[in-house]
Design an enzyme around this catalytic site. Sequence first.
Site, mmCIF file in Angstrom:
data_model
loop_
_atom_site.group_PDB
_atom_site.id
_atom_site.type_symbol
_atom_site.label_atom_id
_atom_site.label_comp_id
_atom_site.label_asym_id
_atom_site.label_seq_id
_atom_site.Cartn_x
_atom_site.Cartn_y
_atom_site.Cartn_z
ATOM 1 C CB ALA A 56 -0.933 -0.004 1.209
ATOM 2 C CE1 TYR A 57 5.672 5.389 2.703
ATOM 3 C CE2 TYR A 57 7.226 3.709 1.962
ATOM 4 C CZ TYR A 57 6.960 5.002 2.374
ATOM 5 O OH TYR A 57 7.989 5.905 2.467
ATOM 6 C CB ALA A 58 5.686 0.483 -2.386
ATOM 7 C CG MET A 88 -0.759 5.235 -1.498
ATOM 8 S SD MET A 88 -2.023 5.629 -2.731
ATOM 9 C CE MET A 88 -2.197 4.024 -3.533
ATOM 10 C CE LYS A 89 6.125 8.204 0.204
ATOM 11 N NZ LYS A 89 6.052 9.678 0.414
#
Length: 253
Positions: free
Chosen positions: A157-159, A161-162
């Site tokens: 999820a984090y990656a 969005m990045k």
Amino acid sequence: MEKGKIALVTGGSRGLGKDMALSIAKKGLDVVITYNSNKDKADEVIKEIESLGQKATAIQLNTTKFDKFQSFLEEVQSALKTNFGTDKIDFLVNNAGIGINVPFSETSEEALDSMINVQFKGTYLLTQKAINIMNDGGGIVNISTGLTRFSLPGFSAYAAMKGAIETLTKYQAKELGARQIRANVVAPGAIETDFGGGVVRDNEGMNKTIAANTALGRVGLPHDIGSVVAFLCTDDAKWVNAQRIEVSGGQMI
């Protein structure tokens, strides 16, 4: 030295953001930092910046309170007039954010929404408004992650969005080029901070694994990143635009 220039660094009270703010000040810029909840830590950073001979101020900002962005920027302009004698910034560093480390199959809708709001939507909407108080010829630095190039379990999820931020940066560079505003990405590798619950710093096994897979043989530290962000806030980087600069010591190459 970049005398007279001003940078706004979100999430500048600790970790990577603190080092970015101090590194930018060392280049001769004045700095506005934001903090989410810890005013005391922010005030400490302000004192450090002032000890370097630069002006600085700290303003509270929650990057998920989208409806507060306009009033926040009005507060920034008021502080700029009072403390800096201007009402414009030159550089925006989008650093504020949180991370999660949860397997893809277990990531909840709530956690995904949190990542979307903090890492993408907040950055998108804040920058959209901030360019109205930015001088032509300035720049945007968006903070991404090495995890958009290589994969470690638990960061989907984090990656993701990045990854969206990296694509957005190219569009910002294209559409703001007429104003001579540059937009670039700095993508740190694994860093020892309290980010994501301190997963890199405090998990000895993960720390050793990352170090073993990094060409320079160690995990990154906050002061490895700030100087690269500061470089992008100077005329030395005047022809660097729409680029992703990974600062990872050669992780996973």
